[in-house]
Design an enzyme around this catalytic site. Structure first.
Site, short mmCIF file in Angstrom:
data_model
loop_
_atom_site.label_atom_id
_atom_site.label_comp_id
_atom_site.label_asym_id
_atom_site.label_seq_id
_atom_site.Cartn_x
_atom_site.Cartn_y
_atom_site.Cartn_z
N GLY A 69 0.85 -1.17 0.00
CA GLY A 69 0.07 -0.18 0.11
C GLY A 69 0.63 1.28 -0.07
O GLY A 69 0.41 2.28 0.07
N ARG A 163 8.82 5.13 7.90
CA ARG A 163 7.20 4.60 7.81
C ARG A 163 6.74 4.41 9.10
O ARG A 163 5.85 4.12 9.61
CB ARG A 163 7.07 3.51 6.76
N HIS A 195 9.83 -4.58 13.50
CA HIS A 195 10.38 -4.24 12.11
C HIS A 195 11.42 -3.03 12.28
O HIS A 195 11.56 -2.15 12.73
CB HIS A 195 9.15 -3.74 11.07
N ASP A 285 8.64 -12.94 5.53
CA ASP A 285 7.89 -11.68 5.16
C ASP A 285 6.95 -11.83 3.86
O ASP A 285 6.67 -11.17 3.16
CB ASP A 285 9.02 -10.34 4.66
#
Length: 390
Positions: A69, A163, A195, A285
């Site tokens: 996304g 992010r 992460h 992942d």
């Protein structure tokens, strides 16, 4: 009942030629020889001559409902299918949400975990996503761990990444403390899956939490520790201090050319540095996007992670990096099972879960996969597919 005859057994420790008997969802006997004539007539016999029998693989970090996304709604990756996992020998998964914890929700993730469990494998979930505070399904981390059976920890919490929600040290301490208490109350691992992005310092933040809050480093499972040479060097220091190390197996040539350390190379270097295999693991992942950004932070490319990269990285660790097969195998079996308290998983033994993978020696091509006592793959082809697979 299923009887596997004349298999070369790795538990993951090598035990030589054995017969293995499965009844229901458990392994009930391992012997030099089991005569099928002494069993019920409906026992299914699988001849394993010349093949290796391994524990079902465990993937602790993948996007069951899809990820991505970062380039807009059209770049959201699709949900994973059952045969994507079983054809890769994966019989236990822990699903997560990533950057997008908004159009992908905890309710969505838990429903998918339940669907995969219904279809025959074992599926767990991390609660939350990149953001701190995490977007849990219930009112708190503790309640998600206590009342939602598939939830075994929190994640994937993003650190050192553009992010990330850029959590403060105090916010991370509170989140970790909640995960620890929730784990204690629920009897689950309560691990925080981290992460790691490209920016250095994420692992030092975890060490600071451990020092300040008297929480052991085993409370964390930081992944993507092979993301770059700089992150990997920081990771080696983290591993030497007692932390768990997890290497992402899905990659693309562009990432490796930019300095990512291949998972099999990272495993070999960590072992050479004296870090025990009991604290080293692989995760795929899978279905996560593999986005590439330019120096201005603009998305320049997108690929999708694959569960099949787990076994490929084990093979590469053996053939290209000189790691022994039983050692490399632990990275996707006994190590994650122990760290995440996955009872009955990650090993072959009497009373353990009937999650088994029969492979060709050397090539490690998957021949047969049994999950929870059901044959999912036979002769290299899926015999059971997900509800909406063709």
């Amino acid at each position: 009942m299923i009887l596997l005859k004349n298999v070369e057994l790795y538990t993951p420790r090598p035990l030589g030629l054995k017969d293995v008997l499965v009844a229901g969802e458990q392994i009930v006997a391992i012997q030099e020889r089991i005569d099928p004539g002494t069993l019920l007539p409906e026992v299914q016999v699988i001849q394993g001559q010349g093949r290796w029998l391994l524990p079902g693989f465990i993937d602790t970090h993948l996007h069951l409902t899809g990820g991505g996304g970062e380039g807009g709604p059209h770049t959201r990756t699709p949900e994973i299918m059952l045969s994507d996992l079983t054809m890769a020998g994966v019989t236990t998964v822990v699903g997560c949400l990533g950057t997008d914890g908004f159009t992908r929700t905890m309710g969505n993730l838990l429903a998918k975990a339940q669907a995969l469990t219904h279809e025959g494998i074992t599926a767990f979930a991390w609660t939350g996503s990149y953001q701190v505070p995490p977007r849990t399904l219930m009112d708190s981390i503790e309640e998600d761990l206590l009342y939602l059976a598939p939830v075994i920890g929190v994640g994937e919490i993003a650190l050192a990444d553009h992010r990330s929600s850029q959590p403060s040290l105090e916010a991370l301490k509170k989140l970790t403390a909640s995960a620890r208490v929730g784990g204690m109350l629920s009897g689950k691992a309560g691990v925080v899956n981290i992460h790691l992005g490209d920016t250095p310092g994420g692992l030092e933040m975890l060490q600071q939490v451990a020092r300040d809050a008297a929480i052991p480093l085993s409370q964390f499972l930081p992944t993507h520790q092979n993301r770059s040479e700089q992150v990997f060097e920081e990771a080696l220091t983290y591993g030497k201090s007692g932390g768990w190390m997890d290497f992402t197996t899905s990659t693309v040539p562009q990432f490796l050319e930019a300095g990512e350390v291949a998972a099999h190379e990272a495993l070999a270097k960590a072992l050479d540095a004296g870090i025990p295999i009991e604290r080293l693991s692989f995760s795929s992942d899978a279905q996560g996007s593999l986005p590439a950004f330019d120096h201005q932070g603009n998305l320049t490319g997108l690929a999708v992670g694959k569960a099949s990269s787990l076994l490929q990285s084990v093979q590469d660790a053996v053939t290209a990096a000189g790691v022994s097969f039983p050692t490399a195998l632990q990275a996707i079996t006994s190590t994650p099972a122990s760290h995440l308290k996955l009872a009955g998983k990650g090993r072959i033994g009497v009373g353990m879960a009937a999650d088994l993978v029969l492979v060709e020696p050397g090539s490690l091509l998957v021949d047969t996969v049994i999950a929870r006592g059901q044959v999912m793959v036979a002769e290299g082809k899926p015999v059971k597919r997900g509800t909406f697979e063709d």
